[in-house]
Design a protein around this motif. Sequence first.
Motif, PDB file in Angstrom:
ATOM      1  N   ALA A 192      13.463   1.758  26.788  1.00  0.00           N
ATOM      2  CA  ALA A 192      12.477   2.353  27.702  1.00  0.00           C
ATOM      3  C   ALA A 192      12.524   3.870  27.497  1.00  0.00           C
ATOM      4  N   ASP A 193      11.403   4.535  27.802  1.00  0.00           N
ATOM      5  CA  ASP A 193      11.354   5.989  27.594  1.00  0.00           C
ATOM      6  C   ASP A 193      12.451   6.707  28.382  1.00  0.00           C
ATOM      7  N   ASP A 194      12.788   6.140  29.559  1.00  0.00           N
ATOM      8  CA  ASP A 194      13.792   6.799  30.399  1.00  0.00           C
ATOM      9  C   ASP A 194      15.175   6.145  30.286  1.00  0.00           C
ATOM     10  N   ALA A 195      15.403   5.409  29.184  1.00  0.00           N
ATOM     11  CA  ALA A 195      16.720   4.773  29.017  1.00  0.00           C
ATOM     12  C   ALA A 195      17.727   5.756  28.410  1.00  0.00           C
ATOM     13  N   ILE A 196      18.975   5.611  28.819  1.00  0.00           N
ATOM     14  CA  ILE A 196      20.057   6.399  28.217  1.00  0.00           C
ATOM     15  C   ILE A 196      20.610   5.579  27.054  1.00  0.00           C
ATOM     16  N   LYS A 197      20.602   6.167  25.853  1.00  0.00           N
ATOM     17  CA  LYS A 197      21.027   5.409  24.670  1.00  0.00           C
ATOM     18  C   LYS A 197      22.515   5.621  24.412  1.00  0.00           C
ATOM     19  N   ILE A 198      23.190   4.519  24.143  1.00  0.00           N
ATOM     20  CA  ILE A 198      24.625   4.594  23.827  1.00  0.00           C
ATOM     21  C   ILE A 198      24.871   3.823  22.534  1.00  0.00           C
ATOM     22  N   ASP A 199      25.508   4.488  21.568  1.00  0.00           N
ATOM     23  CA  ASP A 199      25.883   3.815  20.324  1.00  0.00           C
ATOM     24  C   ASP A 199      27.344   3.388  20.454  1.00  0.00           C
ATOM     25  N   SER A 200      27.550   2.067  20.516  1.00  0.00           N
ATOM     26  CA  SER A 200      28.895   1.549  20.799  1.00  0.00           C
ATOM     27  C   SER A 200      29.702   1.265  19.525  1.00  0.00           C
ATOM     28  N   THR A 201      29.172   1.682  18.346  1.00  0.00           N
ATOM     29  CA  THR A 201      29.807   1.288  17.077  1.00  0.00           C
ATOM     30  C   THR A 201      31.317   1.564  17.077  1.00  0.00           C
ATOM     31  N   SER A 202      31.700   2.766  17.504  1.00  0.00           N
ATOM     32  CA  SER A 202      33.129   3.049  17.454  1.00  0.00           C
ATOM     33  C   SER A 202      33.694   3.289  18.856  1.00  0.00           C
ATOM     34  N   MET A 203      33.135   2.575  19.821  1.00  0.00           N
ATOM     35  CA  MET A 203      33.648   2.693  21.202  1.00  0.00           C
ATOM     36  C   MET A 203      34.209   1.346  21.659  1.00  0.00           C
ATOM     37  N   THR A 204      35.215   1.382  22.516  1.00  0.00           N
ATOM     38  CA  THR A 204      35.693   0.148  23.146  1.00  0.00           C
ATOM     39  C   THR A 204      34.783  -0.137  24.345  1.00  0.00           C
ATOM     40  N   PRO A 205      34.758  -1.404  24.810  1.00  0.00           N
ATOM     41  CA  PRO A 205      33.957  -1.703  25.999  1.00  0.00           C
ATOM     42  C   PRO A 205      34.337  -0.806  27.176  1.00  0.00           C
ATOM     43  N   ARG A 206      35.629  -0.547  27.322  1.00  0.00           N
ATOM     44  CA  ARG A 206      36.072   0.300  28.428  1.00  0.00           C
ATOM     45  C   ARG A 206      35.472   1.714  28.335  1.00  0.00           C
ATOM     46  N   GLN A 207      35.425   2.235  27.106  1.00  0.00           N
ATOM     47  CA  GLN A 207      34.837   3.571  26.922  1.00  0.00           C
ATOM     48  C   GLN A 207      33.338   3.564  27.248  1.00  0.00           C
ATOM     49  N   VAL A 208      32.665   2.476  26.846  1.00  0.00           N
ATOM     50  CA  VAL A 208      31.226   2.387  27.137  1.00  0.00           C
ATOM     51  C   VAL A 208      31.015   2.356  28.648  1.00  0.00           C
ATOM     52  N   VAL A 209      31.815   1.516  29.329  1.00  0.00           N
ATOM     53  CA  VAL A 209      31.663   1.415  30.788  1.00  0.00           C
ATOM     54  C   VAL A 209      31.990   2.761  31.444  1.00  0.00           C
ATOM     55  N   GLY A 210      32.988   3.463  30.891  1.00  0.00           N
ATOM     56  CA  GLY A 210      33.334   4.791  31.424  1.00  0.00           C
ATOM     57  C   GLY A 210      32.143   5.737  31.340  1.00  0.00           C
ATOM     58  N   SER A 211      31.452   5.706  30.201  1.00  0.00           N
ATOM     59  CA  SER A 211      30.319   6.635  30.072  1.00  0.00           C
ATOM     60  C   SER A 211      29.163   6.193  30.970  1.00  0.00           C
ATOM     61  N   MET A 212      29.041   4.882  31.186  1.00  0.00           N
ATOM     62  CA  MET A 212      27.991   4.419  32.113  1.00  0.00           C
ATOM     63  C   MET A 212      28.321   4.827  33.550  1.00  0.00           C
ATOM     64  N   MET A 213      29.585   4.676  33.911  1.00  0.00           N
ATOM     65  CA  MET A 213      29.997   5.028  35.279  1.00  0.00           C
ATOM     66  C   MET A 213      29.759   6.515  35.562  1.00  0.00           C
ATOM     67  N   ALA A 214      29.867   7.334  34.503  1.00  0.00           N
ATOM     68  CA  ALA A 214      29.619   8.769  34.688  1.00  0.00           C
ATOM     69  C   ALA A 214      28.159   9.006  35.080  1.00  0.00           C
ATOM     70  N   CYS A 215      27.277   8.113  34.635  1.00  0.00           N
ATOM     71  CA  CYS A 215      25.847   8.233  35.011  1.00  0.00           C
ATOM     72  C   CYS A 215      25.581   7.603  36.375  1.00  0.00           C
ATOM     73  N   VAL A 216      26.345   6.548  36.706  1.00  0.00           N
ATOM     74  CA  VAL A 216      26.143   5.853  37.987  1.00  0.00           C
ATOM     75  C   VAL A 216      26.599   6.748  39.144  1.00  0.00           C
ATOM     76  N   GLY A 217      27.726   7.445  38.921  1.00  0.00           N
ATOM     77  CA  GLY A 217      28.362   8.223  39.986  1.00  0.00           C
ATOM     78  C   GLY A 217      27.401   9.051  40.825  1.00  0.00           C
ATOM     79  N   PRO A 218      26.629   9.968  40.192  1.00  0.00           N
ATOM     80  CA  PRO A 218      25.750  10.842  40.973  1.00  0.00           C
ATOM     81  C   PRO A 218      24.717  10.074  41.802  1.00  0.00           C
ATOM     82  N   LEU A 219      24.331   8.871  41.353  1.00  0.00           N
ATOM     83  CA  LEU A 219      23.314   8.108  42.090  1.00  0.00           C
ATOM     84  C   LEU A 219      23.890   7.447  43.341  1.00  0.00           C
ATOM     85  N   ARG A 220      25.212   7.391  43.419  1.00  0.00           N
ATOM     86  CA  ARG A 220      25.828   6.709  44.570  1.00  0.00           C
ATOM     87  C   ARG A 220      26.357   7.709  45.597  1.00  0.00           C
ATOM     88  N   GLU A 221      26.208   9.000  45.306  1.00  0.00           N
ATOM     89  CA  GLU A 221      26.752   9.982  46.250  1.00  0.00           C
ATOM     90  C   GLU A 221      25.859  10.124  47.478  1.00  0.00           C
TER      91      GLU A 221
END
Length: 221
Positions: A192-221
């Motif tokens: 989607a035009d407003d999607a945040i793109k993440i390339d997981s090629t050299s990331m662990t699932p935990r790292q991917v979730v960490g970067s997603m949580m960094a985006c979720v955080g401000p929306l839950r404050e």
Amino acid sequence: MANQPMLLITIDGPAGAGKTTVSKMLARTLGYRYLDTGALYRAVAFGVRAAGVRPDDDRGLGDVCNTLRLSIEGDRLVLNGVDITHRIRSPEISMLASAVSARPVVRQALLSIQREMARTGGLVAEGRDMGTVVFPEADLKFFLDATTRQRAFRRFAQYEKGNGQTLEQIEQDIRRRDQNDSSRDIAPLRPADDAIKIDSTSMTPRQVVGSMMACVGPLRE
Ligand code: DC
């Protein structure tokens, strides 16, 4: 937590990008529900094969969709009373799901099921068209990708207990599915035009979730 908004989060991307692992982890971290829309298309493919319907027979596909009694019970997918959770994970069903998912009659039938599940919010939904078509109003959209080789390798490692496919065969299947899923006329795989793109090629699932949580955080404050 009290008074925190219950968000609708979408995760789209090609086969093997890590969507399922990451979506489940993110949903668990947030205490949200998780919706695997690929499993719905796989269930239709399962029903289509059982009924002996060809994937380009729209009338037959419509009949299968109209008689589909699908329920999600925890981690299990039940079709017309039969637990098909594991039976939809074969290479044959993967390709058939990709074929039937290009048919408007199938996509239309699954649209209301998917939207119904999001009515109460607090959902992580994964698929191909979550951010573009099914939930364009989602609070947060991710597009998860990785190189074809890496995605094939992940599938190979997952299948290790043996469905008999080599790494090369899996990579070939993935390329064909990518081609089908992104070139179809209706709801093609694309960010989607407003999607945040993440390339997981050299990331662990935990790292991917960490970067997603960094985006979720401000929306839950
Ligand atoms: O995510 P998966 O591999 O289980 O999905 C199986 C197929 O279903 C995939 O090749 C394309 C289709 N699909 C789709 O068209 N739209 C979705 N939202 C999810 C899956």
